[in-house]
Scaffold this motif. Structure first.
Motif, PDB file in Angstrom:
ATOM      1  N   SER A 107      -3.697  -0.856   4.834  1.00  0.00           N
ATOM      2  CA  SER A 107      -4.725  -1.272   3.887  1.00  0.00           C
ATOM      3  C   SER A 107      -5.849  -1.998   4.616  1.00  0.00           C
ATOM      4  CB  SER A 107      -4.133  -2.186   2.815  1.00  0.00           C
ATOM      5  OG  SER A 107      -3.520  -3.318   3.410  1.00  0.00           O
TER       6      SER A 107
ATOM      7  N   ALA B  96       0.834  -1.208   0.000  1.00  0.00           N
ATOM      8  CA  ALA B  96       0.000   0.000   0.000  1.00  0.00           C
ATOM      9  C   ALA B  96       0.866   1.256   0.000  1.00  0.00           C
ATOM     10  CB  ALA B  96      -0.932  -0.015   1.205  1.00  0.00           C
TER      11      ALA B  96
ATOM     12  N   LYS C 241      -1.114   4.318  -1.561  1.00  0.00           N
ATOM     13  CA  LYS C 241      -2.477   4.105  -1.098  1.00  0.00           C
ATOM     14  C   LYS C 241      -2.568   4.313   0.416  1.00  0.00           C
ATOM     15  CE  LYS C 241      -3.750   2.750  -5.236  1.00  0.00           C
ATOM     16  NZ  LYS C 241      -4.652   3.562  -6.093  1.00  0.00           N
TER      17      LYS C 241
END
Length: 417
Positions: free
Chosen positions: A29, A20, A25
């Motif tokens: 996660s 991630a 991101k």
């Protein structure tokens, strides 16, 4: 040339941060992320992105539409109209199963045998899902822990003696009396076929002894091995794979170091993040540390019990400019690490690639600009990759950040079926 978005595989042993974070991101996660696939495997082909960043197709479909232009004559003549390798980022927070992979001949024979028996390709008791072998190489991105290859049996005898477990005495005598590959085969086979009641007695005895040795005065010679067996025993208290782990080399890789696993090598990744490349196959024979199907007779057919030194499992490395190439015997793939300096102060800021055949460049740190000769550059950020087909012109790769690190996967020039 096609920008690629990898496919995340959410296996339970994966990390909630490593992949991630690389992809920019949210961290952590929502689910564990174990692997990020960049390839054309039918179970998870990478997405091909257009200029607007939207998905246009997937790499498997793109290769099927133009195998000659995407793969080239040399790769097709050796491996057919399929990309012969699969490139991954692997992030393990927990140990993977104990496993080995077949040779090319074993895979072909096993695949045909199971087809003749009418075992469905997706059956849980299927060992051979394709006719291909699966050598693999992993290069550490962080400190990386693994079990791989059978340790010198003389050292294993010392380890078992250090535990001073009376329940181990018959098995210790088995290996001490024949400290070679046949002794390892006999002991491994015995442990994997022990009745559940024997495992329920032997594993706790080994774990209790490991605690005693580690808690004693001085530093235990086999401290890393004993800590690993304790960890595995806590997760799999009734699994003979816990005992089998005592027979294998316990390996610690530093970032940039590699581990090459040819056919028949029993191994398990324990913890860490790395870039993995393998022949494009699903054939796995498991030996423990998993609730999945284990076929002991078939595993024994595949395993190579020849003792291996850790140094023998680490590939030689050749450095060519900014490229660090990991050399293996696998005909399906070659992997290299490239680091570029966008400031131009420390080392090269660009590199030119002109080798024919399919290539994937996977960016792990920073970003790169990939410019085909006579074309416009494409920027690839960390967590994405770019596909370069055989018919593409040569490319020049520039660092698009102060520091850019990417891995390059290709079919080596010597590739033969």
């Amino acid at each position: 040339m096609k920008p690629l978005e990898g496919v995340v595989r959410p296996y339970a042993w994966g990390s909630r941060t490593a992949i991630a974070s690389m992809r920019g991101k949210t961290v952590p996660s929502q689910h564990p992320e174990a692997e990020l696939w960049f390839g054309a495997h039918p179970a998870g082909p990478a997405a091909c992105l257009g200029a607007d960043g939207r998905i246009e197709t997937d790499l498997l479909t793109a290769i099927d539409a133009d195998p000659a232009g995407m793969l080239g004559e040399r790769a097709i003549s050796a491996f057919g109209s399929r990309l012969p390798f699969l490139m991954k980022v692997l992030a393990a927070e927990e140990p993977l199963s104990l496993q080995a992979h077949p040779s090319a001949d074993q895979a072909q024979e096993g695949f045909e045998r199971e087809n003749a028996r009418g075992i469905a390709l997706d059956a849980t008791n299927r060992n051979y899902r394709d006719p291909w072998h699966k050598p693999e190489l992993i290069v550490a991105l962080t400190e990386f822990e693994a079990l791989a290859g059978f340790r010198d049996p003389h050292a294993t005898v010392e380890l078992l003696r250090e535990l001073q477990v009376s329940e181990l005495d018959p098995y210790l005598g088995m290996l001490a009396g024949q400290p070679d590959s046949e002794g390892l085969r006999a002991l491994f086979t015995t442990w994997l076929t022990l009745p559940d009641a024997s495992i329920a007695t032997l594993v706790p005895a080994v774990l209790n002894a490991a605690v005693e040795v580690l808690g004693g005065s001085g530093r235990a010679r086999f401290a890393a091995e004993l800590k690993t067996v304790l960890e595995l025993g806590e997760m799999y208290p009734r699994d003979p794979g816990v005992l089998a782990s005592l027979l294998l080399n316990r390996i610690d890789l530093e970032p940039g170091e590699g581990l090459y696993l040819p056919a028949g090598n029993l191994h398990a990744y324990l913890r860490g993040t790395g870039v993995e490349i393998m022949a494009n196959s699903d054939n796995v024979l498991r030996g423990g540390l998993t609730p999945k199907h284990i076929d002991v007779p078939e595993l024994l057919r595949v395993l190579d019990f020849t003792p291996a030194d850790v140094g023998d499992l680490m590939p030689a490395v050749r450095t060519v400019g900014a490229e660090r190439i990991y050399l293996t015997a696998a005909p399906e793939f070659r992997l290299s690490r490239v680091e570029l300096d966008g400031t131009g102060l420390r080392y090269a800021s660009s590199i030119c690639f002109d080798m024919p055949g399919p290539q994937i460049l996977s960016v792990l740190t920073g970003s790169i600009d990939v410019r085909p000769m006579g074309g416009q550059p494409v920027t690839i950020p960390a967590g994405q990759a770019v596909w370069i087909g055989d018919a593409e012109p040569d490319v020049v790769v520039h660092a698009a950040s102060s520091r850019a690190v990417f891995f390059r996967a290709l079919v080596p020039p010597r590739a033969t079926a």
